[in-house]
Scaffold this motif. Structure first.
Motif, PDB file in Angstrom:
ATOM      1  N   CYS A 183      43.850  40.892  47.284  1.00  0.00           N
ATOM      2  CA  CYS A 183      43.492  40.587  45.734  1.00  0.00           C
ATOM      3  C   CYS A 183      41.881  40.208  45.896  1.00  0.00           C
ATOM      4  O   CYS A 183      41.437  40.007  44.611  1.00  0.00           O
ATOM      5  N   ALA A 184      41.165  40.182  46.989  1.00  0.00           N
ATOM      6  CA  ALA A 184      39.670  39.879  46.955  1.00  0.00           C
ATOM      7  C   ALA A 184      39.140  41.281  46.822  1.00  0.00           C
ATOM      8  O   ALA A 184      37.651  41.222  46.795  1.00  0.00           O
ATOM      9  N   THR A 185      39.682  42.387  46.602  1.00  0.00           N
ATOM     10  CA  THR A 185      38.970  43.587  46.729  1.00  0.00           C
ATOM     11  C   THR A 185      37.890  43.774  45.703  1.00  0.00           C
ATOM     12  O   THR A 185      36.878  44.414  46.293  1.00  0.00           O
ATOM     13  N   GLY A 186      38.051  43.393  44.494  1.00  0.00           N
ATOM     14  CA  GLY A 186      36.854  43.561  43.663  1.00  0.00           C
ATOM     15  C   GLY A 186      35.591  42.983  43.879  1.00  0.00           C
ATOM     16  O   GLY A 186      34.569  43.271  44.063  1.00  0.00           O
TER      17      GLY A 186
ATOM     18  N   VAL B 163      38.044  34.460  44.186  1.00  0.00           N
ATOM     19  CA  VAL B 163      39.506  34.958  44.403  1.00  0.00           C
ATOM     20  C   VAL B 163      39.953  34.663  45.846  1.00  0.00           C
ATOM     21  O   VAL B 163      39.045  34.342  46.697  1.00  0.00           O
ATOM     22  N   ILE B 164      41.148  34.944  46.033  1.00  0.00           N
ATOM     23  CA  ILE B 164      41.784  34.992  47.019  1.00  0.00           C
ATOM     24  C   ILE B 164      42.632  36.283  47.288  1.00  0.00           C
ATOM     25  O   ILE B 164      43.107  36.833  46.660  1.00  0.00           O
ATOM     26  N   GLY B 165      42.259  36.920  48.481  1.00  0.00           N
ATOM     27  CA  GLY B 165      43.271  37.954  49.182  1.00  0.00           C
ATOM     28  C   GLY B 165      43.932  37.375  50.171  1.00  0.00           C
ATOM     29  O   GLY B 165      43.531  36.865  50.978  1.00  0.00           O
ATOM     30  N   LEU B 166      45.344  37.738  49.974  1.00  0.00           N
ATOM     31  CA  LEU B 166      46.106  37.324  51.220  1.00  0.00           C
ATOM     32  C   LEU B 166      45.933  37.791  52.514  1.00  0.00           C
ATOM     33  O   LEU B 166      45.715  39.213  52.193  1.00  0.00           O
TER      34      LEU B 166
ATOM     35  N   VAL C 129      23.332  52.349  45.089  1.00  0.00           N
ATOM     36  CA  VAL C 129      24.436  52.040  45.865  1.00  0.00           C
ATOM     37  C   VAL C 129      25.171  51.816  44.930  1.00  0.00           C
ATOM     38  O   VAL C 129      25.345  51.159  44.062  1.00  0.00           O
ATOM     39  N   MET C 130      26.765  51.985  45.511  1.00  0.00           N
ATOM     40  CA  MET C 130      27.899  51.706  44.772  1.00  0.00           C
ATOM     41  C   MET C 130      28.997  51.054  45.744  1.00  0.00           C
ATOM     42  O   MET C 130      29.013  51.544  46.882  1.00  0.00           O
ATOM     43  N   GLY C 131      29.524  49.953  45.146  1.00  0.00           N
ATOM     44  CA  GLY C 131      30.749  49.448  45.898  1.00  0.00           C
ATOM     45  C   GLY C 131      31.976  49.745  44.776  1.00  0.00           C
ATOM     46  O   GLY C 131      31.966  49.394  43.814  1.00  0.00           O
ATOM     47  N   CYS C 132      32.948  50.041  45.525  1.00  0.00           N
ATOM     48  CA  CYS C 132      34.223  50.491  44.849  1.00  0.00           C
ATOM     49  C   CYS C 132      35.410  49.743  45.402  1.00  0.00           C
ATOM     50  O   CYS C 132      35.450  50.098  46.423  1.00  0.00           O
TER      51      CYS C 132
ATOM     52  N   LEU D  75      45.142  44.248  40.835  1.00  0.00           N
ATOM     53  CA  LEU D  75      44.286  43.868  41.839  1.00  0.00           C
ATOM     54  C   LEU D  75      42.782  43.970  42.177  1.00  0.00           C
ATOM     55  O   LEU D  75      42.025  43.100  42.285  1.00  0.00           O
ATOM     56  N   GLY D  76      42.471  45.443  42.299  1.00  0.00           N
ATOM     57  CA  GLY D  76      40.936  45.806  42.636  1.00  0.00           C
ATOM     58  C   GLY D  76      40.232  45.196  41.449  1.00  0.00           C
ATOM     59  O   GLY D  76      38.994  45.070  41.944  1.00  0.00           O
TER      60      GLY D  76
END
Lengths: 399, 132
Positions: A80-83, A383-386, A47-50, A349-350
């Motif tokens: 900004c929490a994408t990764g 991490v924080i993603g707005l 499985v991959m998460g991107c 970001l990611g």
């Protein structure tokens, strides 16, 4: 449900601006480096998460370069929490027993993007007839009219709110955070900027959005990072040299921002961080004082300070004292952002939410070179993603 | 002034300019803008319009020196807690935008100003806060 999940491969690209490479070059190179580090190829991946914010939907494009085997790909975005989300979807598949081996990749190609936020929403000079639009019936873009949504201002306000509620916090304390992180960056070959600044230099630098001066703001840039993760069951079948370098994911927690009264005026990054931190410490059975290092979301130096308190690294309300006493320095009580943090390293970001796991993982393996925190056993990433999202991972050295 | 329009619909120009929130009749949570349900108590509503106080205090702020193109800097963006409830973002106006002058906890009062007129002669009105 599966047992524990482990990181067995990790890699990060140097942060910076690389016009000679495109995003696929960077992401593919780093995904392959993480696979090689794990002693695996794409044939082993279930499985991959991107994660990429500006090029959402790129997972398959990477696989078309490095190995297209038909596995499920989750393309995720979460500011900004994408990764961190990319890691977590692969983690969840393994935890659920659906997959045994996952690859998570985070990347971003930003170049020199300038101020991030609502820049595109400034009123134009076209023929105009005021007409209410949207859920608040605004007749024009309100950036700069009803406050600012630009990132340097938003995180300045968040920090000033902390200063309003707690003694001993002000411009000097925020500047000390940047002084510390830039000093750390000098030791990190992956960091976009590796220049130390004196406290006076930070305080006397150009003001972007007071109290954020230029060296207190994270630069934009390009980056890529990847991890290979496996179930405990799978780990048992792998060679000794892979098992010895494995890092346990003791907690993976994600929250969104619950309703708060103050959150109606500006994003509340505190409540979701506190919720995630408490849950992560409980899940991992780890006390904040056990942490050997923390990589937290310092998109601005002002943001870092409030998270000392939110992550319980200091006594409640004492984040100012914590930095005054050099608590987060690499030789302090709990080293924070020994990578140099986003203010030095950069914030593609990611990439960011994967890269901080790579950074902590390198320390836990004892492979962090000049910047190695001696004998590091437990680390935390945040991490924080707005919008808002908080993601926290606690990693532990195995054996 | 018949031909005026507020910059956002939670600024009311009916009588003395003031801010209006949507208040959940079940739990009292306050919101700006159209609602589908209450994020605090999860009830679908109903919501009623609540007039908010004109006075409040600065909870957090930033002095923007490097603004996006088209905006004039410096200016002050602030989070304001209104007396009696409601928290809103706005500029601090009619005072010097300097760290020496703008203080946390400073009492402020709602103020309005013109954003100019459109091609039909309608004036858009914005709100900000000035030292009380």
């Amino acid at each position: 449900m599966s047992d524990d999940v482990f990181i067995i491969g990790l890699a990060q690209h140097k942060f910076g601006r690389f016009p000679e490479k495109d995003s696929l070059d960077m992401a593919s190179e780093i995904a392959m480096a993480a696979l090689a580090d794990a002693g695996m190829t794409m044939a082993d991946i279930d499985v991959m998460g991107c994660g990429s914010l500006l090029e959402a939907g790129s997972g398959q494009r990477i696989l078309h370069q490095i190995g297209a085997t038909g596995i499920p790909v989750y393309n995720v975005t979460n500011a900004c929490a994408t990764g961190a989300n990319a890691v977590r979807v692969a983690y969840m598949e393994i935890k659920a027993g659906i997959s045994q081996v996952g690859l998570a990749v985070g990347f971003e190609k930003m170049g020199k993007s300038g101020l991030l936020g609502l820049a595109a929403k400034v009123a134009g000079a076209d023929k105009k007839v005021w007409a209410p639009a949207g859920r608040t019936g605004s007749v024009m873009p309100t950036e700069g009219v009803l406050g600012s949504g630009m990132m340097p201002a938003v995180f300045a306000e968040i920090a000033m709110e902390y200063a309003n509620n707690n003694d001993g916090v002000g411009f000097e304390q925020f500047a000390k955070v940047a002084e510390k992180s830039h000093a750390h960056s000098v030791l990190n070959p992956y960091s976009q900027y590796r220049k130390a600044f004196s406290l006076e230099e930070v305080m006397n630098a150009e003001v972007i959005a007071w109290p954020n001066t230029l060296p207190m703001c994270g630069p934009t840039g390009d980056g890529a990072a990847a991890v290979v993760i496996v179930s405990g069951e799978k780990l048992k079948t792998l060679p000794d040299d892979v098992r010895k370098r494995a890092v346990k994911i003791s907690a993976s927690v994600m929250t969104s921002d619950p309703w708060t009264a103050g959150g109606q005026a500006g994003p509340d990054v505190n409540t979701c961080t506190r919720m995630a931190a408490d849950k992560a410490y409980e899940m991992a059975g780890v006390d904040p004082q056990d942490l050997d290092l923390v990589e937290l979301h310092d998109c601005f130096a002002t943001a870092e300070l409030v998270h000392y308190d939110n992550l319980r690294l200091c006594e409640p309300g004492m984040a100012g004292k914590f930095i005054d006493e050099r608590g987060p320095w690499r030789d302090g009580k709990i080293p924070v952002n020994v990578s140099g943090g986003l203010v030095s390293k950069g914030h593609p970001l990611g990439c960011t939410g994967v890269a901080n796991l790579v950074e902590v993982g390198m320390h836990l393996r004892g492979e962090a070179g000049d910047r190695q925190i001696p004998d590091a056993k437990v680390g935390l990433t945040h991490v924080i993603g707005l919008g808002s999202t908080c993601a926290i991972h606690i990693l532990e050295k195995v054996s | 002034m018949a031909n005026q329009i507020p910059v956002v619909d939670y600024l009311s120009l009916d009588g003395a300019p003031h801010l209006e929130a949507q208040e959940c009749e079940n739990c009292g949570a306050l919101y700006f803008g159209r609602r589908n349900a209450c994020a605090k108590c999860f009830k679908p509503g109903p919501f009623k319009v609540r007039r908010l106080a004109d006075t409040g205090t600065i909870r957090g702020f930033s002095i923007i020196q490097r603004a996006v193109p088209g905006l004039t800097a410096p200016y002050v963006s602030a989070l304001v807690d209104l007396d009696g409830g409601g928290s809103v973002k706005g500029n601090i106006i009619n005072t010097e935008p300097s760290p020496e002058n703008i203080k946390l906890g400073m009492p402020v009062r709602l103020a309005t100003y013109s954003l100019g007129t459109d091609d039909d002669g309608t004036e858009a009105v914005a709100f900000g806060f000035q030292p009380a």
